[in-house]
Design a protein around this motif. Structure first.
Motif, mmCIF file in Angstrom:
data_model
loop_
_atom_site.group_PDB
_atom_site.id
_atom_site.type_symbol
_atom_site.label_atom_id
_atom_site.label_comp_id
_atom_site.label_asym_id
_atom_site.label_seq_id
_atom_site.Cartn_x
_atom_site.Cartn_y
_atom_site.Cartn_z
ATOM 1 N N PRO A 274 76.536 79.477 78.127
ATOM 2 C CA PRO A 274 75.493 80.412 77.685
ATOM 3 C C PRO A 274 74.668 79.888 76.516
ATOM 4 N N GLU A 275 75.206 78.919 75.761
ATOM 5 C CA GLU A 275 74.461 78.385 74.621
ATOM 6 C C GLU A 275 73.120 77.777 75.028
ATOM 7 N N PHE A 276 73.056 77.227 76.246
ATOM 8 C CA PHE A 276 71.806 76.606 76.685
ATOM 9 C C PHE A 276 70.717 77.648 76.955
ATOM 10 N N MET A 277 71.124 78.864 77.255
ATOM 11 C CA MET A 277 70.146 79.933 77.468
ATOM 12 C C MET A 277 69.467 80.329 76.159
ATOM 13 N N ASN A 278 70.079 79.973 75.034
ATOM 14 C CA ASN A 278 69.540 80.355 73.733
ATOM 15 C C ASN A 278 68.607 79.301 73.137
ATOM 16 N N VAL A 279 68.422 78.171 73.830
ATOM 17 C CA VAL A 279 67.511 77.139 73.322
ATOM 18 C C VAL A 279 66.084 77.673 73.384
ATOM 19 N N THR A 280 65.394 77.664 72.270
ATOM 20 C CA THR A 280 64.051 78.241 72.215
ATOM 21 C C THR A 280 63.027 77.367 72.925
ATOM 22 N N LEU A 281 62.088 78.006 73.585
ATOM 23 C CA LEU A 281 60.970 77.327 74.233
ATOM 24 C C LEU A 281 59.669 77.554 73.472
ATOM 25 N N ASN A 282 59.797 78.034 72.247
ATOM 26 C CA ASN A 282 58.651 78.279 71.374
ATOM 27 C C ASN A 282 58.674 77.297 70.206
ATOM 28 N N HIS A 283 57.468 76.961 69.714
ATOM 29 C CA HIS A 283 57.385 76.067 68.560
ATOM 30 C C HIS A 283 55.965 76.107 68.028
ATOM 31 N N PRO A 284 55.785 75.963 66.707
ATOM 32 C CA PRO A 284 54.430 76.009 66.139
ATOM 33 C C PRO A 284 53.480 74.943 66.677
ATOM 34 N N TYR B 269 58.588 67.460 73.043
ATOM 35 C CA TYR B 269 59.757 67.269 73.889
ATOM 36 C C TYR B 269 60.744 66.281 73.259
ATOM 37 N N GLU B 270 60.217 65.150 72.786
ATOM 38 C CA GLU B 270 61.094 64.117 72.236
ATOM 39 C C GLU B 270 61.724 64.511 70.906
ATOM 40 N N ASN B 271 60.950 65.162 70.051
ATOM 41 C CA ASN B 271 61.405 65.397 68.685
ATOM 42 C C ASN B 271 61.968 66.788 68.432
ATOM 43 N N VAL B 272 61.684 67.713 69.342
ATOM 44 C CA VAL B 272 62.163 69.085 69.166
ATOM 45 C C VAL B 272 63.117 69.488 70.287
ATOM 46 N N HIS B 273 62.617 69.429 71.532
ATOM 47 C CA HIS B 273 63.389 70.020 72.622
ATOM 48 C C HIS B 273 64.650 69.227 72.971
ATOM 49 N N ILE B 274 64.535 67.918 73.092
ATOM 50 C CA ILE B 274 65.739 67.133 73.435
ATOM 51 C C ILE B 274 66.825 67.302 72.375
ATOM 52 N N PRO B 275 66.521 67.175 71.074
ATOM 53 C CA PRO B 275 67.570 67.439 70.083
ATOM 54 C C PRO B 275 68.121 68.865 70.149
ATOM 55 N N ASP B 276 67.241 69.844 70.399
ATOM 56 C CA ASP B 276 67.724 71.228 70.521
ATOM 57 C C ASP B 276 68.680 71.373 71.701
ATOM 58 N N GLY C 95 53.886 78.818 72.110
ATOM 59 C CA GLY C 95 54.751 78.826 73.281
ATOM 60 C C GLY C 95 54.775 80.201 73.934
ATOM 61 N N PRO C 96 55.660 80.386 74.921
ATOM 62 C CA PRO C 96 56.697 79.455 75.357
ATOM 63 C C PRO C 96 56.140 78.314 76.208
ATOM 64 N N ILE C 97 56.844 77.208 76.202
ATOM 65 C CA ILE C 97 56.368 76.002 76.868
ATOM 66 C C ILE C 97 56.250 76.185 78.370
#
Length: 245
Positions: A82-92, A34-41, A98-100
């Protein structure tokens, strides 16, 4: 009281890992994602849409949703871009990649800034302790609730030890109608603060007790500030709008 959706505003996300998935998604792994991937995304999804974010950790050891992040939008209408709908909820780093949203519970609120009050000695940085307060009043018109908040409640809160700032918002995503962020110094003392839990509204006047008693819902939580993104000293409202108490 009319509020413009073109005003500055907040997006607040309160979350935690579901009990059934705590073995496959340890909380520390969730925090790192969340801190290092999702918030910056999320902050980078649309240029200029978000200027700041503050990450908090619950002080209640039994909290179901111990992770909180608040984002400042200079124009809250950008939240529907609409850009926020494109934020990915998947990550290695996530189970199954994911999705989270399969593994967590999340509550979100978003809406325009109503007003901020702050101590005259308060700097621009956020207080290290935060009390979040959500309320769905009943038996009051919006104007009556606003009058109580501005003329009674905020002065009660401002007299508490270590109070720094209170910012109030209208929730455009349903119930509760109103929510607020009360910032405090580390020296602040709260009732039952040894458990990280606060039982009710911060004010103690008869009028405040009646508002709380009649309310359909009141939720209070205590947090510590963990991490800041972007302009950590950004005001919730427009520059110069804060009311000094």
């Amino acid at each position: 009281m009319a509020l413009s959706l073109t005003s500055p505003g907040i997006f607040s996300a309160n979350s935690g890992v579901l009990p059934a998935y705590k073995d496959v998604l340890p909380y520390n792994t969730y925090v790192q994602w969340y801190e290092n991937v999702h918030i910056p995304d999320w902050m980078g999804a649309k240029t200029g849409a978000i200027t700041s974010a503050w990450r908090y950790q619950s002080l209640d050891p039994d909290s179901e949703l111990p992770f909180l992040v608040t984002y400042r939008y200079p124009d809250i209408s950008a939240n529907s871009a609409p850009e926020f709908m494109n934020v990915t909820l998947n990550h290695p780093s996530l189970p199954e990649g994911g999705p989270i949203n399969k593994f967590i519970k999340i509550n979100v609120m978003s809406g325009p800034h109503v007003q901020t009050w702050r101590s005259g000695s308060t700097g621009d940085t956020r207080g290290p302790l935060l009390v979040t307060e959500s309320i769905e009043p009943t038996g009051m018109t919006p104007d009556q609730f606003d009058e109580w908040y501005r003329d009674v409640y905020i002065y009660e809160v401002s007299l508490m030890e270590g109070w720094r700032r209170t910012s109030r918002f209208s929730n455009g995503m349903g119930s509760p109608k109103w929510f607020a962020l009360h910032e405090f110094e580390e020296s602040a003392v709260f009732e039952a603060n040894t458990t990280g839990k606060i039982s009710g509204l911060l004010g103690k006047s008869d009028e405040t007790k009646e508002v709380e008693k009649a309310a359909k819902m009141v939720e209070i939580a205590l947090w510590k500030l963990v991490r800041v993104y972007g302009d950590g000293a950004a005001a919730w409202g427009r520059p110069g709008e804060d009311h000094i108490l």
